[in-house]
Design a protein around this motif. Sequence first.
Motif, mmCIF file in Angstrom:
data_model
loop_
_atom_site.group_PDB
_atom_site.id
_atom_site.type_symbol
_atom_site.label_atom_id
_atom_site.label_comp_id
_atom_site.label_asym_id
_atom_site.label_seq_id
_atom_site.Cartn_x
_atom_site.Cartn_y
_atom_site.Cartn_z
ATOM 1 N N THR A 29 0.821 -1.207 0.000
ATOM 2 C CA THR A 29 0.000 0.000 0.000
ATOM 3 C C THR A 29 0.859 1.264 0.000
ATOM 4 O OG1 THR A 29 -1.845 -1.150 1.030
ATOM 5 C CG2 THR A 29 -1.830 1.246 1.217
ATOM 6 N N PRO A 30 1.927 1.324 0.810
ATOM 7 C CA PRO A 30 2.784 2.526 0.761
ATOM 8 C C PRO A 30 3.411 2.745 -0.615
ATOM 9 C CG PRO A 30 3.221 1.288 2.757
ATOM 10 C CD PRO A 30 2.331 0.427 1.896
ATOM 11 N N ARG A 32 2.061 1.874 -3.518
ATOM 12 C CA ARG A 32 0.994 2.409 -4.372
ATOM 13 C C ARG A 32 0.729 3.882 -4.058
ATOM 14 N NH1 ARG A 32 -2.963 -0.803 -3.076
ATOM 15 N NH2 ARG A 32 -3.958 0.681 -1.686
ATOM 16 N N ASN A 33 0.756 4.234 -2.783
ATOM 17 C CA ASN A 33 0.540 5.635 -2.396
ATOM 18 C C ASN A 33 1.640 6.543 -2.939
ATOM 19 O OD1 ASN A 33 -1.804 4.961 -1.039
ATOM 20 N ND2 ASN A 33 -0.786 4.770 0.934
ATOM 21 N N GLN A 36 0.852 6.906 -6.613
ATOM 22 C CA GLN A 36 -0.312 7.749 -6.881
ATOM 23 C C GLN A 36 -0.045 9.226 -6.591
ATOM 24 O OE1 GLN A 36 -3.176 5.565 -4.486
ATOM 25 N NE2 GLN A 36 -4.175 4.828 -6.339
ATOM 26 N N THR A 37 0.813 9.503 -5.644
ATOM 27 C CA THR A 37 1.134 10.893 -5.306
ATOM 28 C C THR A 37 2.346 11.402 -6.089
ATOM 29 O OG1 THR A 37 2.453 10.212 -3.393
ATOM 30 C CG2 THR A 37 0.120 10.749 -3.005
ATOM 31 N N TYR A 71 -8.988 3.135 -5.944
ATOM 32 C CA TYR A 71 -8.210 3.759 -4.893
ATOM 33 C C TYR A 71 -6.978 4.388 -5.486
ATOM 34 C CZ TYR A 71 -6.491 -1.058 -5.067
ATOM 35 O OH TYR A 71 -6.084 -2.280 -5.474
#
Length: 71
Positions: A29-30, A32-33, A36-37, A71
């Motif tokens: 998840t980190p 992907r974050n 995405q950012t 997401y």
Amino acid sequence: MQMSKAVSRVVLDTNLVLSALVFQSSCLTPLRNLWQTRRIYPLISRETAAELIRALTYPKLKPLLANRKNY
């Protein structure tokens, strides 16, 4: 695409990309974050992209993809 100096380019393999995209809550998840950012710029080879496209058609992933939220 122009990247700022703060963006790191990272090479990802198929399993990392697939897990980061398919599983909403995972240890990736980190990653992907960051993607995405736009704090990292993922790089994959043509072979990896082809393998990812094939993997996304696997029957065992269909239920996961059907239930996935954006997401």
